[in-house]
Design a protein around this motif. Structure first.
Motif, PDB file in Angstrom:
ATOM      1  N   ALA A  24      72.379  64.036  51.212  1.00 53.55           N
ATOM      2  CA  ALA A  24      72.032  64.960  50.135  1.00 53.55           C
ATOM      3  C   ALA A  24      73.022  64.857  48.970  1.00 53.55           C
ATOM      4  N   ILE A  25      74.311  64.826  49.265  1.00 53.69           N
ATOM      5  CA  ILE A  25      75.342  64.761  48.222  1.00 53.69           C
ATOM      6  C   ILE A  25      75.251  63.448  47.446  1.00 53.69           C
ATOM      7  N   LEU A  26      75.144  62.336  48.183  1.00 55.83           N
ATOM      8  CA  LEU A  26      75.134  61.022  47.536  1.00 55.83           C
ATOM      9  C   LEU A  26      73.822  60.758  46.803  1.00 55.83           C
ATOM     10  N   THR A  27      72.718  61.274  47.315  1.00 54.83           N
ATOM     11  CA  THR A  27      71.435  61.128  46.620  1.00 54.83           C
ATOM     12  C   THR A  27      71.472  61.851  45.283  1.00 54.83           C
ATOM     13  N   LYS A  28      72.053  63.038  45.265  1.00 52.37           N
ATOM     14  CA  LYS A  28      72.182  63.783  44.000  1.00 52.37           C
ATOM     15  C   LYS A  28      73.026  63.002  43.005  1.00 52.37           C
ATOM     16  N   ARG A  29      74.107  62.383  43.483  1.00 55.56           N
ATOM     17  CA  ARG A  29      74.974  61.583  42.611  1.00 55.56           C
ATOM     18  C   ARG A  29      74.188  60.430  41.982  1.00 55.56           C
ATOM     19  N   ILE A  30      73.351  59.784  42.777  1.00 52.77           N
ATOM     20  CA  ILE A  30      72.556  58.659  42.269  1.00 52.77           C
ATOM     21  C   ILE A  30      71.512  59.149  41.270  1.00 52.77           C
ATOM     22  N   GLU A  31      70.830  60.236  41.601  1.00 51.97           N
ATOM     23  CA  GLU A  31      69.798  60.763  40.703  1.00 51.97           C
ATOM     24  C   GLU A  31      70.388  61.233  39.381  1.00 51.97           C
ATOM     25  N   ASP A  32      71.575  61.837  39.411  1.00 47.86           N
ATOM     26  CA  ASP A  32      72.228  62.288  38.184  1.00 47.86           C
ATOM     27  C   ASP A  32      72.596  61.119  37.275  1.00 47.86           C
ATOM     28  N   ASP A  41      67.093  40.459  48.535  1.00 41.39           N
ATOM     29  CA  ASP A  41      66.680  39.682  49.698  1.00 41.39           C
ATOM     30  C   ASP A  41      67.018  40.367  51.022  1.00 41.39           C
ATOM     31  N   ASP A  42      68.221  40.882  51.125  1.00 42.35           N
ATOM     32  CA  ASP A  42      68.721  41.433  52.373  1.00 42.35           C
ATOM     33  C   ASP A  42      68.926  42.940  52.231  1.00 42.35           C
ATOM     34  N   PRO A  43      68.228  43.762  53.033  1.00 45.12           N
ATOM     35  CA  PRO A  43      68.392  45.210  52.926  1.00 45.12           C
ATOM     36  C   PRO A  43      69.819  45.689  53.213  1.00 45.12           C
ATOM     37  N   ASN A  44      70.635  44.855  53.855  1.00 42.82           N
ATOM     38  CA  ASN A  44      72.023  45.230  54.123  1.00 42.82           C
ATOM     39  C   ASN A  44      72.896  45.125  52.873  1.00 42.82           C
ATOM     40  N   ASN A  45      72.418  44.454  51.833  1.00 44.67           N
ATOM     41  CA  ASN A  45      73.175  44.273  50.595  1.00 44.67           C
ATOM     42  C   ASN A  45      72.578  45.142  49.484  1.00 44.67           C
ATOM     43  N   ALA A  46      72.841  46.423  49.553  1.00 46.06           N
ATOM     44  CA  ALA A  46      72.299  47.363  48.580  1.00 46.06           C
ATOM     45  C   ALA A  46      73.147  47.385  47.317  1.00 46.06           C
ATOM     46  N   PHE A  47      72.500  47.703  46.211  1.00 46.11           N
ATOM     47  CA  PHE A  47      73.216  47.873  44.946  1.00 46.11           C
ATOM     48  C   PHE A  47      72.473  48.879  44.090  1.00 46.11           C
ATOM     49  N   LEU A  48      73.168  49.420  43.101  1.00 44.25           N
ATOM     50  CA  LEU A  48      72.587  50.396  42.183  1.00 44.25           C
ATOM     51  C   LEU A  48      72.140  49.685  40.916  1.00 44.25           C
ATOM     52  N   ILE A  49      70.996  50.100  40.414  1.00 42.52           N
ATOM     53  CA  ILE A  49      70.457  49.515  39.186  1.00 42.52           C
ATOM     54  C   ILE A  49      69.681  50.617  38.456  1.00 42.52           C
TER      55      ILE A  49
END
Length: 152
Positions: A24-32, A41-49
């Motif tokens: 919940a805390i980190l999702t809010k940070r991303i949405e803000d 390619d690999d779901p283990n290598n996430a990034f923000l865009i």
């Protein structure tokens, strides 16, 4: 390849333990920040865009599902329509994706079970008509056949 939910990916990205509170805390940070978490390619290598970039190139940037249903959590007797499996290569790929040979390490999504060949075939029948006339013997040859080892 393991299946990862959006909440798990967010916690992995920030290096936090996967808990509902952290999600919940980190999702809010991303949405803000008006960004989204995704992978190429690999779901283990996430990034923000930026969210707009994800919408501009949806085939390049893949987003994570918010929640993934466990097999057997819905009505197992329903027949799936839409994308039938039409050849043996598709069936083998389906079996490799649905019935994992090893532990994916994600207890949130997967339950370890031993399955019989008959039960696996009953699940495959929901997606194809190839084995309607051929039955369990033909399915066994396709699904469990291994190429002979070559010696050099």
């Amino acid at each position: 390849m393991p299946t990862i939910t959006r909440g798990q990916a967010i916690c992995m990205f920030y290096g936090e333990k996967y808990t509902k509170e952290n999600v919940a805390i980190l999702t809010k940070r991303i949405e803000d920040a008006q960004v989204d978490i995704c992978y190429t390619d690999d779901p283990n290598n996430a990034f923000l865009i930026w969210e707009k970039k994800v919408n501009q190139q949806p085939l390049r940037y893949h987003t994570y599902a918010d929640e993934i249903q466990k097999p057997g959590s819905n009505d197992d007797t329903s027949v799936i329509t839409g994308f039938p499996l039409t050849c043996s290569a598709q069936i083998v790929q389906f079996l490799n994706m649905v019935y994992l040979a090893d532990n994916p390490g994600n207890e949130e999504l997967y339950d370890y079970q031993q399955e019989t060949q008959k039960r696996i075939l009953s699940n495959v029948w929901k997606y194809t008509t190839i084995f309607d006339e051929k039955g369990i013997r033909m399915f066994g040859r396709l699904a469990f056949w291994r190429p002979p080892k070559t010696t050099t």
